[in-house]
Design a protein around this motif. Structure first.
Motif, PDB file in Angstrom:
ATOM      1  N   UNK A 210       0.842  -1.184   0.000  1.00  0.00           N
ATOM      2  CA  UNK A 210       0.000   0.000   0.000  1.00  0.00           C
ATOM      3  C   UNK A 210       0.881   1.239   0.000  1.00  0.00           C
ATOM      4  N   UNK A 211       0.414   2.295  -0.621  1.00  0.00           N
ATOM      5  CA  UNK A 211       1.205   3.532  -0.671  1.00  0.00           C
ATOM      6  C   UNK A 211       0.256   4.721  -0.638  1.00  0.00           C
ATOM      7  N   UNK A 212       0.570   5.672   0.240  1.00  0.00           N
ATOM      8  CA  UNK A 212      -0.216   6.914   0.256  1.00  0.00           C
ATOM      9  C   UNK A 212       0.746   8.073   0.429  1.00  0.00           C
ATOM     10  N   UNK A 213       0.806   8.943  -0.554  1.00  0.00           N
ATOM     11  CA  UNK A 213       1.672  10.124  -0.463  1.00  0.00           C
ATOM     12  C   UNK A 213       0.822  11.364  -0.728  1.00  0.00           C
ATOM     13  N   UNK A 214       0.973  12.329   0.142  1.00  0.00           N
ATOM     14  CA  UNK A 214       0.196  13.573  -0.005  1.00  0.00           C
ATOM     15  C   UNK A 214       0.832  14.604   0.933  1.00  0.00           C
ATOM     16  N   UNK A 215       0.268  15.766   1.015  1.00  0.00           N
ATOM     17  CA  UNK A 215       0.743  16.709   2.026  1.00  0.00           C
ATOM     18  C   UNK A 215       0.117  16.314   3.359  1.00  0.00           C
ATOM     19  N   UNK A 216       0.918  16.402   4.407  1.00  0.00           N
ATOM     20  CA  UNK A 216       0.375  16.197   5.754  1.00  0.00           C
ATOM     21  C   UNK A 216       0.041  14.769   6.136  1.00  0.00           C
ATOM     22  N   UNK A 217       0.615  13.772   5.457  1.00  0.00           N
ATOM     23  CA  UNK A 217       0.382  12.375   5.855  1.00  0.00           C
ATOM     24  C   UNK A 217       1.322  12.055   7.024  1.00  0.00           C
ATOM     25  N   UNK A 218       0.801  11.482   8.095  1.00  0.00           N
ATOM     26  CA  UNK A 218       1.623  11.230   9.283  1.00  0.00           C
ATOM     27  C   UNK A 218       1.644   9.756   9.668  1.00  0.00           C
ATOM     28  N   UNK A 219       2.604   9.444  10.513  1.00  0.00           N
ATOM     29  CA  UNK A 219       2.712   8.102  11.084  1.00  0.00           C
ATOM     30  C   UNK A 219       1.442   7.749  11.860  1.00  0.00           C
ATOM     31  N   UNK A 220       0.903   8.761  12.500  1.00  0.00           N
ATOM     32  CA  UNK A 220      -0.314   8.580  13.285  1.00  0.00           C
ATOM     33  C   UNK A 220      -1.459   8.090  12.395  1.00  0.00           C
ATOM     34  N   UNK A 221      -1.525   8.654  11.181  1.00  0.00           N
ATOM     35  CA  UNK A 221      -2.581   8.245  10.258  1.00  0.00           C
ATOM     36  C   UNK A 221      -2.304   6.840   9.691  1.00  0.00           C
ATOM     37  N   UNK A 222      -1.015   6.554   9.488  1.00  0.00           N
ATOM     38  CA  UNK A 222      -0.652   5.199   9.057  1.00  0.00           C
ATOM     39  C   UNK A 222      -1.197   4.181  10.060  1.00  0.00           C
ATOM     40  N   UNK A 285       7.411   6.752   4.108  1.00  0.00           N
ATOM     41  CA  UNK A 285       8.285   6.654   2.931  1.00  0.00           C
ATOM     42  C   UNK A 285       9.568   7.458   3.180  1.00  0.00           C
ATOM     43  N   UNK A 286      10.724   6.813   2.968  1.00  0.00           N
ATOM     44  CA  UNK A 286      12.013   7.457   3.220  1.00  0.00           C
ATOM     45  C   UNK A 286      12.230   8.587   2.217  1.00  0.00           C
ATOM     46  N   UNK A 287      12.692   9.765   2.688  1.00  0.00           N
ATOM     47  CA  UNK A 287      12.910  10.889   1.766  1.00  0.00           C
ATOM     48  C   UNK A 287      13.834  10.521   0.594  1.00  0.00           C
ATOM     49  N   UNK A 288      14.762   9.585   0.801  1.00  0.00           N
ATOM     50  CA  UNK A 288      15.637   9.178  -0.310  1.00  0.00           C
ATOM     51  C   UNK A 288      14.836   8.616  -1.483  1.00  0.00           C
ATOM     52  N   UNK A 289      13.728   7.943  -1.172  1.00  0.00           N
ATOM     53  CA  UNK A 289      12.901   7.367  -2.235  1.00  0.00           C
ATOM     54  C   UNK A 289      12.293   8.490  -3.079  1.00  0.00           C
ATOM     55  N   UNK A 290      11.896   9.579  -2.420  1.00  0.00           N
ATOM     56  CA  UNK A 290      11.305  10.702  -3.162  1.00  0.00           C
ATOM     57  C   UNK A 290      12.288  11.294  -4.166  1.00  0.00           C
ATOM     58  N   UNK A 298      10.245  17.980   1.040  1.00  0.00           N
ATOM     59  CA  UNK A 298       9.880  19.030   2.007  1.00  0.00           C
ATOM     60  C   UNK A 298       8.369  19.233   1.996  1.00  0.00           C
ATOM     61  N   UNK A 299       7.741  18.914   0.857  1.00  0.00           N
ATOM     62  CA  UNK A 299       6.326  19.198   0.706  1.00  0.00           C
ATOM     63  C   UNK A 299       5.469  17.978   1.047  1.00  0.00           C
ATOM     64  N   UNK A 300       5.941  16.816   0.614  1.00  0.00           N
ATOM     65  CA  UNK A 300       5.105  15.623   0.752  1.00  0.00           C
ATOM     66  C   UNK A 300       5.639  14.651   1.797  1.00  0.00           C
ATOM     67  N   UNK A 301       4.726  14.035   2.495  1.00  0.00           N
ATOM     68  CA  UNK A 301       5.083  12.871   3.311  1.00  0.00           C
ATOM     69  C   UNK A 301       4.139  11.746   2.896  1.00  0.00           C
ATOM     70  N   UNK A 302       4.494  10.545   3.290  1.00  0.00           N
ATOM     71  CA  UNK A 302       3.625   9.439   2.893  1.00  0.00           C
ATOM     72  C   UNK A 302       3.950   8.199   3.663  1.00  0.00           C
ATOM     73  N   UNK A 303       3.064   7.241   3.543  1.00  0.00           N
ATOM     74  CA  UNK A 303       3.346   5.972   4.189  1.00  0.00           C
ATOM     75  C   UNK A 303       3.219   4.821   3.204  1.00  0.00           C
ATOM     76  N   UNK A 304       3.839   3.702   3.567  1.00  0.00           N
ATOM     77  CA  UNK A 304       3.754   2.491   2.754  1.00  0.00           C
ATOM     78  C   UNK A 304       3.607   1.316   3.698  1.00  0.00           C
ATOM     79  N   UNK A 305       2.972   0.266   3.212  1.00  0.00           N
ATOM     80  CA  UNK A 305       2.875  -0.938   4.019  1.00  0.00           C
ATOM     81  C   UNK A 305       2.832  -2.144   3.093  1.00  0.00           C
ATOM     82  N   UNK A 306       3.121  -3.295   3.626  1.00  0.00           N
ATOM     83  CA  UNK A 306       3.086  -4.501   2.802  1.00  0.00           C
ATOM     84  C   UNK A 306       2.798  -5.712   3.652  1.00  0.00           C
ATOM     85  N   UNK A 307       1.995  -6.594   3.098  1.00  0.00           N
ATOM     86  CA  UNK A 307       1.692  -7.812   3.859  1.00  0.00           C
ATOM     87  C   UNK A 307       1.707  -9.015   2.931  1.00  0.00           C
TER      88      UNK A 307
END
Lengths: 336, 809
Positions: A210-222, A285-290, A298-307
């Protein structure tokens, strides 16, 4: 005269109900409808009434006769059908006429449900190749060449730079390359690991990424998203925990455990006495990936998951040997 | 990695249960995979001293021993011939589990109970070394050496087994945790305790190291730091018990005191050391250089190694003596005869060590630590610690001073952190103060602060922390993932694209309804099977086995495998399907958003049917499956997707795997086939019954599917039905007759279906009779009999002209 007709009608109604067999039926016919029957007698008695009354009385008698014939015919039909059935001697305990019964593979059923849950949360579904470039499978996911993290995933190589993907994460890169945020996708697919085949591991398995990238995505929301998923999938009363882990393409990284539903968290063979079952890996998502996909970290954060779909299916159905999923024994498949 | 609880307690003072410690470590990212209680095996065994031996009144071979077990004296009945007074022995008390029963053929373990032997109560059992699983001698009881032993200590204490060992899965980003001190640091952070580093107390001799050796580092990129010490007059012998116990607990076999101490320091501080036999170093010199292609070297494990250009070597004045950071050589190994040693404590470039280790296929405790990143600034501490222990254990002479080649010291990194960034990533509301305190617990110190901006210094033992985000992870970890509250923004952006239709799922549902069981099979197969395809197959460079050395080029072998296995289990009637990929080398494929250059992946659907055609029932006859079963399935599938212009074409040339093959065409594109699997292919799978398959390219099928269905008004006028039977040559395909009927009937003919075929006595042997049901209908009027009769006449005429068909009356 009219009264007499009414009386006869009532009598017919009563008699017809008492007919139980063809003998009764014949007696009924003789009594009312034969040449010497009651209705014939009525016709004969017409002569004895006045000429003025004759047409109306005659009409009444006709109606009575028609009625009597009708009920007689109905009764006759019922009796005939009944006797037919009786003579056939139908054995209703014989097996019914069945067809081959199809079934969906348990892995498909699990994936379908996972997909349904995330699609309801607004995730799209994406796809990518299984034969993959090193770049997508490792490099762009922040596994530098000569990095020990590559040892975490034993890889089948096709050539120096081409391999069988070891996870569905390369599709994250492919999706981000062609999309500007917001990106919200799940990626189901087949992945390969060069590991000896045993009850616990197979040379391939299936993942949902799963992948979600947008402005203001947090670990808390993950956490919120995955807890919601786990409750929808495993049941709303489950307990969970997130603990730190390491994946090169997420930072911070976590693994999600749920309380073992086989022993209710008391500790058993399946949860290796810990009371917890690991169900997925995730992280921001690690900034290096961006950098690799040209997103502004600086603008976007995001989360990823896998099962792993196999793992989740095995937990859900109580399967203790992964190989049975790929044996396709029809006796196994028909259980689902 | 194995971590000993006793060992940990040297560095941090904690008092929690092993279970709680395991849970806390796991929650801090150090996953405890198992907990092993070493003392489990010898519970209720105690060291006793035999005070008195009396003869058993009722048995010649038995004795009654009065044994002092510390807090009391007990009576034990014993049958061993070697029992005598003043011996120190191991006594099993009731409840003890004796590992091996020496009177049992299978040597099964048993639990001791208080018993009476020939009328005399026995409070325990004096054990042999065989019974205790400490050796193979079963001739008598185990007698311990009396070197200051006291009765009453437990066997666990005596063997150093009062320990708990944790198996911890350390992720590759945490080389700092590959040691007891590293884990102790985490424990001190978790429980807010002080970390106690080992104290150094080294007494150097007056002899200066400078005269004893010379060290040259030729490649400072690959070896940024090399530290050495020389220790003379060592006595190589087995290590003392405490040292052996520690190593045994973590699964390292004790060898000799020198090697054991380097291993101890490795497990204590996480820094790999190496000890050379000083006298075997030519000119007492060390030179660190890269290897040349083809150099040969024998490592400590006795194996000859071909070296490759660029591998880093430790050499003496003329030859290699170790492969740097990986393994030492047999030519400078520490042996019983070693008198003087040179200790090495270096820092090697991770990438270089990893490359060497991979090329040699040789992974060691040392190489694993160096490739993940050792601490360049611990070399001196580590070498001094080892020197001190060697001195302590062997009374050796540590030469004055040390060599330390470290021209460009590696400085701790400094990293900026913005508290806003922390909170926007984690969804927390942390201020600078808790952040500072959390990081301080793991030696990450705040140097400067300006409002929300903070500057931290990262110790060099944490090579994984390089960026702000890495610090954020540490903060999250120390704060506790479970303490981060769930906050959802509920920002679902509603989409504008049409709903995604998953055709695969529609096909699956359809086929399940038709009685097919879905299978999922391995996409790896043997080269021989993959090679049956006419296209180039994809080969695996490093396969697990020959059976899985290529990517599949067809789903047929996969499905045949499943058929074979099921027939083996007496399931002979099978209706199977799979949706899966096949893979080819294909130079026409270019790099694209979902492709990689030179490879083609095709998604295909396979249907397979074998055994009887329909589910058996007492009321009907059984027929074997045949090709028409699958043809019908495929036709219905196409109808479901509104693909009404498909065609089946049979060629005489067979596919490699099937015969009687029908190709499936749509708009002149061939996208699948139906056929009977050839006998010789079935033979490869030991299948003796016919198997029919339909194999369809789903990518192409999908492109044909039409979702824009439009309503067609229902007919308003009645339908006229006529049956016609023609006698024709047997060789004429029915498909041709159907085409002729359609063509000759015109557009009032709505449908024509074959409903019977007859061959036999009533017609000549080379003929067949085909009966068709024709349906006529007009959208504008009710058809008259005369109109229909005219059409029928025309059909009969054209059929006769074209196929020499005669009407059967």
């Amino acid at each position: 005269m009219l009264e007499k007709i009414k009386e006869i009608e009532a009598k017919i109604e009563q008699d017809i109900l008492n007919i139980k067999n063809s003998e009764d039926l014949e007696n009924f016919r003789l009594k009312y409808l034969s040449r010497k029957g009651i209705i014939s007698e009525l016709y004969d008695s017409i002569k004895s009434i006045s000429i003025e009354e004759r047409p109306s009385i005659g009409k009444k008698i006709n109606e009575l006769k028609a009625y009597c014939q009708q009920v007689y015919a109905e009764k006759k039909k019922i009796l005939e059908e009944f006797s037919e059935k009786k003579s056939e001697q139908i054995d209703l305990s014989l097996p019914g006429r069945r067809k081959w019964l199809g079934s969906l593979h348990p892995l498909t059923q699990t994936l379908k449900e996972i997909k349904l849950i995330f699609q309801r949360m607004g995730f799209d579904v994406a796809d990518g190749p299984e034969i993959e470039e090193d770049y997508y499978n490792f490099e762009a996911l922040n596994f530098p060449p000569e990095h020990p993290a590559r040892d975490m995933q034993d890889t089948f190589f096709i050539s120096d730079k081409v391999l069988l993907r070891t996870h569905t994460s390369p599709v994250q890169i492919r999706v981000m390359e062609r999309t500007t945020p917001p990106v919200r996708v799940i990626i189901p697919g087949r992945v390969y690991r060069n590991e000896a085949i045993s009850a616990r591991s197979y040379c391939l398995f299936h993942q949902v990424e799963g992948l979600y990238v947008d402005t203001g995505v947090t670990f808390s929301e993950l956490k919120g998203t995955l807890v919601s998923f786990a409750k929808q999938f495993f049941g709303s009363s489950l307990k969970y925990r997130f603990r730190p882990s390491f994946f090169p393409f997420t930072e911070p990284s976590a693994e999600m455990d749920i309380t073992c539903f086989l022993c209710d968290g008391k500790g058993c063979r399946v949860c290796k006495q810990t009371g917890w079952l690991e169900i997925l890996g995730c992280g921001m998502v690690d900034p290096n990936v961006y950098k690799y996909v040209g997103y502004d970290s600086e603008k976007y954060t995001g989360y990823a998951f896998g099962m792993g779909i196999e793992r989740i299916s095995m937990l859900r159905y109580g399967i203790d040997d992964i190989r049975i999923l790929f044996d396709n024994d029809i006796r196994f498949l028909k259980q689902f | 990695m194995k971590i000993s609880l006793n060992w940990l307690k040297n560095y941090v003072n904690f008092d929690v249960s092993p279970e709680l410690l395991a849970e806390k470590l796991t929650n801090a990212g150090l996953e405890v995979e198992s907990i092993e209680y070493l003392n489990k095996k010898y519970e209720n065994f105690i060291i006793g001293k035999i005070l008195k031996v009396d003869k058993h009144p009722n048995a010649d071979k038995l004795t009654i021993c009065k044994v002092d077990i510390g807090n009391k004296n007990i009576n034990v009945v014993c049958g061993a011939p070697n029992v005598s007074e003043n011996q120190f022995v191991v006594v099993g008390l009731p409840g003890a589990i004796v590992a091996r029963n020496q009177h049992d053929i299978e040597a099964k373990p048993f639990t001791l109970k208080k018993t009476s032997i020939r009328g005399i109560e026995s409070d325990g059992m004096i054990c042999s070394e065989y019974e205790l699983d400490l050796g193979e001698d079963k001739s008598g009881i185990l007698v311990l050496e009396n070197n200051g032993l006291k009765p009453g200590i437990t066997l666990n204490e005596y063997l150093g087994l009062n320990d708990v060992v944790f198996e911890i899965g350390i992720t590759p980003n945490r080389p700092d945790c590959l040691s007891h001190l590293g884990i102790a640091r985490e424990i001190s952070a978790i429980f807010h305790l002080k970390l106690k580093k080992p104290k150094l107390d080294l007494k150097e001799s007056r002899e200066l190291i400078t005269f004893a050796t010379k060290v040259f580092v030729d490649d400072l990129d690959k070896c940024p730091r090399y530290t050495a010490r020389i220790i003379k007059d060592v006595e190589v012998k087995p290590s003392p018990k405490w040292l052996q116990n520690y190593l045994n607990a973590v699964g390292i076999r004790p060898i000799n005191n020198i090697v054991d101490i380097t291993n101890f320091v490795l497990m204590e501080l996480g820094h790999p050391l190496h000890a050379f036999d000083y006298d075997k170093l030519k000119d007492n010199t060390i030179r660190v250089r890269v290897a040349k292609d083809g150099e040969h070297f024998i490592t400590l494990d006795g194996k000859g190694r071909e070296l490759k250009e660029g591998m880093l070597l430790i050499c003496d004045a003329e030859k290699p003596v170790a492969i740097a950071g990986v393994m030492g050589g047999i030519n400078s190994e520490i042996t019983e005869n070693t008198k003087n040693i040179l200790l090495e404590s270096a820092y090697f470039l991770p990438q270089s060590i990893r490359r060497t280790s991979k090329l040699l296929g040789l992974s060691t405790d040392a190489s694993q630590r160096f490739e993940r990143g050792a601490d360049p600034n611990i070399t001196k501490f580590a070498i001094n610690r080892a020197a001190q222990l060697i001195q302590q254990v062997t009374n050796a002479k540590v030469l004055l001073g040390y060599i330390d080649i470290y021209p460009k010291p590696i400085q701790p990194k400094k990293i900026n952190l913005d508290t806003d960034r922390v909170n926007s990533t984690l969804g927390t509301n942390l201020t600078y103060y808790p952040i500072k305190n959390l990081l301080k617990k793991i030696d990450i110190r705040l140097i400067k602060r300006n409002k929300s901006k903070m500057l931290f210094e990262i110790p060099t033992f944490r090579p994984d922390i390089e960026r702000e985000i890495d610090l954020i992870e540490e903060i999250a970890r120390l704060y506790g993932y479970d303490n981060i509250e769930i906050k959802m923004r509920s920002l679902i952006k509603f989409k504008e694209q049409p709903v995604y239709k998953d055709i695969d799922d529609e096909i699956r549902n359809y086929l399940v309804g038709r009685g097919f069981n879905e299978i999922i099979t391995n996409s790896l197969m043997s080269k021989e099977l993959a090679g049956l395809s006419k296209d180039d197959y994809v080969e695996i460079l490093n396969p697990i086995s020959r059976d899985m050395s290529a990517m599949r080029t067809s789903l047929i072998p996969s499905v045949l495998n499943v058929v074979r296995n099921n027939i083996y289990h007496q399931s002979k009637n099978l209706n199977l399907f799979e949706i899966g990929k096949v893979y080819f080398k294909d130079s026409s494929i270019a790099k694209g958003p979902n492709t990689i250059a030179g490879f083609r992946e095709e998604k295909r659907l396979i249907l397979a049917k074998t055994g009887i055609s329909e589910y058996p029932h007492w009321s009907k006859q059984e027929f074997p499956s045949d090709i028409y079963d699958l043809k019908g399935e495929v036709e219905d599938l196409f109808v479901m997707f509104s693909l009404d212009k498909y065609k089946f074409i049979s060629y005489t040339i067979d596919r490699t795997l099937t015969e009687l093959t029908l190709y499936i065409m749509y708009q002149n594109v061939e996208f699948g086939y139906i056929g009977k699997v050839k006998k010789e292919i079935l033979k490869l799978f030991d299948i003796e019954q016919n198997v029919f398959v339909a194999d369809i390219n789903l990518d192409i099928l999908k492109s044909f599917v039409n979702y824009n269905r439009k309503y067609i008004p229902l007919p308003m006028y009645p339908m006229v039905i006529r049956d016609l039977a023609f006698i024709v040559d047997r060789a004429i395909p029915v498909e041709e007759l159907l085409q002729t009927i359609k063509y000759s009937a015109g557009n009032l003919l709505k449908s024509v279906d074959l409903f019977d075929i007859y061959t036999g006595d009533r017609i000549s042997a080379d003929k067949k009779s085909c009966a068709f049901a024709l349906q006529f209908q007009s959208e504008e009027r009710t058809l008259t009999d005369e109109e229909v009769a005219l059409i029928i006449d025309n059909i009969i005429k054209v059929m006769n002209d074209k196929h020499n068909a005669t009407l059967r009356k």
